[in-house]
Design an enzyme around this catalytic site. Structure first.
Site, PDB file in Angstrom:
ATOM      1  N   TYR A 299      -9.988  -0.813   3.245  1.00 23.44           N
ATOM      2  CA  TYR A 299      -9.346  -0.915   4.558  1.00 23.44           C
ATOM      3  C   TYR A 299      -8.914   0.451   5.069  1.00 23.44           C
ATOM      4  CZ  TYR A 299      -8.745  -5.602   6.451  1.00 23.44           C
ATOM      5  OH  TYR A 299      -8.957  -6.807   7.082  1.00 23.44           O
TER       6      TYR A 299
ATOM      7  N   ASP B   6       0.784  -1.230   0.000  1.00 25.06           N
ATOM      8  CA  ASP B   6       0.000   0.000   0.000  1.00 25.06           C
ATOM      9  C   ASP B   6       0.821   1.288   0.000  1.00 25.06           C
ATOM     10  OD1 ASP B   6      -2.459  -1.271  -0.094  1.00 25.06           O
ATOM     11  OD2 ASP B   6      -2.543  -1.535   2.067  1.00 25.06           O
TER      12      ASP B   6
END
Length: 560
Positions: A290, A202
């Site tokens: 998320y 990420d």
């Protein structure tokens, strides 16, 4: 990827007639479509020499929580630069889109009969204002701490030049030159066509700071918090502001920093308690479904706690199953848990690797592994048969400091300054104290694990190198794993009495359960950087207790 890359990639498939036809055949109106840009990792030479991305889509009809309504099995391969659709794969034509009922997460969408007020409002009041100050927009000073803080598009928040004041000498002493989230690795455990490539990194692929959303006052951060904006360049170089990206606040949750009460048998009648008040630096990144909450928490005893919270919404898989009793073959692998009708929560891991350039009273430090061993007593030596002994081993080279945590082979992990000693002769230092964590179980030759090889150990130590700050490599997108922390560390360079960097990986295994549907409660874990013979004595000794006259008396608004 830039934000512009991601945004344009999600809209690009709509220019393709075959894609639009496929969406309509799956029973979704184009106006209800939501698509996500999904990094595809690296799985061979056919993916090289062009910037590729995969796109998968969902139905937004009747809910804001489109993540619970996947158009399962439909994957689009896209050229990120030309926006050309290269391939459309649809292997989910027989899988229904899950229903929207009871999936919307907005409080305003909950029926009045569903809302619950279980607790009264609570707030930390500071009538004299907070105890910290911020100078020159980035220099934070609080209690015995000072450090520089800045938002970063890749790392999120960077804490640097962290120093603590010695209570005996009054000297401000170096602890850490720079610390930040270096990389995240999130592999999903489903090898099927529409899922095998979901192995996100990420920070290096999406930008952990680029995904940081504005914090919500009173809910993300308490009253009296200070907010810091991020200023980043867009793809064309134009600066833009990410408002309220980081907050700084004092925290008191009724915890105890230290206490002792004398037993009545001593006749002394002493009771001493110190409240535990800390300073928290917080940022939250929303990487699609998320949400990651990262806290840097500073304590008056010299400890720094780094905590990661996982929250948000699961990435789920559509299925034809509505109940477990429909699965006659118990050997069938769902790759997760049936959470609701037609919804599977896929098993996955989260690894968050931190870069910690420790400077304990100066830049030249050493890493010491303190092994805790059982020592047997000699016959007749003692009524005891065994005890524990601490064996200190200074790491000479990088491979000496590649650490896998083991419950039945315990150790402490110290960073010391061998040239600086306490009054009684101990080298000053800090130790990394692991909390609950997890290790990657993937095959080392699995392509995602090659790219995420920085999770092969929980602790690494490398000599400082300006080019070695990102654990997955400087350029992560579509990388093969040729420039990772594991590659650097295998050079086995000298690290004794050098300017060294400590790397720590916090891990989570996540087997979803029904309580994760349709939203996920926050799950947290942490690790500490704790003084070890750094001070001559405990700094809390001189911290005053609370007294009634110093504290505000608050009344409920209705009776005020």
């Amino acid at each position: 990827m830039t934000i512009e890359d991601m945004t344009s990639s999600t809209w690009a498939p709509l220019a393709d007639e075959e894609f639009n036809r496929t969406i309509l055949e799956r029973g979704v109106d184009l106006k209800d479509l939501a698509c996500l840009p999904i990094s595809l990792g690296w799985y061979g030479e056919k993916e090289e020499n062009r910037r590729l991305i995969k796109v998968q889509c969902y139905s937004m009809k009747d809910t804001a929580n489109f993540y619970m309504r996947p158009i399962e099995g439909l994957t689009i391969l896209l050229d990120m630069d030309t926006k050309e659709v290269l391939e459309i794969t649809d292997k989910g034509k027989n899988i229904p889109i899950p229903k929207a009922v009871n999936t919307d997460y907005r409080y305003s969408a909950q029926g009045l009969h569903q809302r619950m007020k279980l607790i009264n409002p609570i707030s930390l009041e500071q009538p004299e204002g907070p105890s910290f100050v911020i100078e020159d927009e980035h220099l934070v000073k609080w209690a015995n701490w000072e450090f520089h803080l800045k938002p970063d598009p890749r790392a999120g928040a960077i804490v640097s030049q962290a120093r603590v004041r010695d209570p005996d000498s009054g000297e401000i002493r170096n602890v850490m030159y720079k610390g930040f989230t270096s990389e995240l690795f999130v592999p999903y455990m489903d090898p099927t066509d529409a899922w095998y490539f979901k192995t996100y990194m990420d920070a290096g692929e999406y930008g952990f700071g680029l995904q940081a959303m504005p914090l919500d006052p009173l809910n993300d951060c308490p009253r009296n918090a200070h907010y810091m904006d991020g200023v980043f360049p867009a793809a064309d170089g134009t600066p833009y502001v990410r408002s309220n990206m980081i907050c700084i606040f004092e925290s008191y949750a009724g915890d105890i920093g230290w206490r002792h009460a004398e037993s009545p048998i001593t006749g002394m009648g002493i009771k001493e308690v110190r409240p535990k008040v800390t300073l928290v630096v917080r940022m939250a990144a929303s990487v699609a479904n998320y949400d990651y909450i990262v806290d840097w928490e500073f304590q008056t005893d010299g400890l720094i706690r780094i905590k990661v919270g996982l929250s948000g919404i699961l990435m789920v898989k559509g299925t034809a199953y509505e109940n477990m009793n429909q699965i006659s073959n118990q050997a069938e692998n769902l790759f997760g848990t049936l959470l609701s009708e037609n919804v599977i929560g896929v098993i996955h891991d989260h690894f968050i690797t931190f870069y910690l350039d420790m400077d304990i009273d100066g830049s030249d430090n050493s890493f010491v592994k303190v092994n805790i061993k059982r020592q047997e007593t000699s016959p007749g030596e003692s009524p005891r048969r065994s005890y524990l002994k601490a064996d200190r081993n200074v790491a000479k080279t990088e491979k000496d400091a590649q650490i896998k945590l083991k419950l039945y082979d315990p150790a402490e992990f110290h960073v010391i300054n061998p040239t600086k000693k306490t009054r009684v002769g101990n080298p000053v230092g800090y130790k990394v104290v692991p909390g609950g964590t997890a290790a990657s179980l993937l095959d080392r030759e699995d392509p995602p694990q090659k790219r995420g090889a920085f999770t092969n150990n929980q602790i690494w130590v490398t000599p400082y190198n300006e080019s070695e700050q990102w654990a997955g490599g400087l350029f992560v997108y579509q990388s093969k794993g040729e420039d990772t922390l594991a590659v650097w560390s295998d050079r086995d360079r000298s690290i004794e009495n050098k300017d060294i960097v400590l790397w720590y990986t916090l891990g989570f295994h996540h087997i979803p359960c029904q309580e994760d549907f349709p939203i996920m409660p926050t799950v947290s874990s942490s690790f500490d950087l704790k003084p070890v013979n750094f001070f001559e004595s405990n700094p809390i000794l001189r911290i005053p207790p609370n007294v009634e006259k110093d504290l505000p008396v608050c009344k409920a608004a209705a009776s005020a």
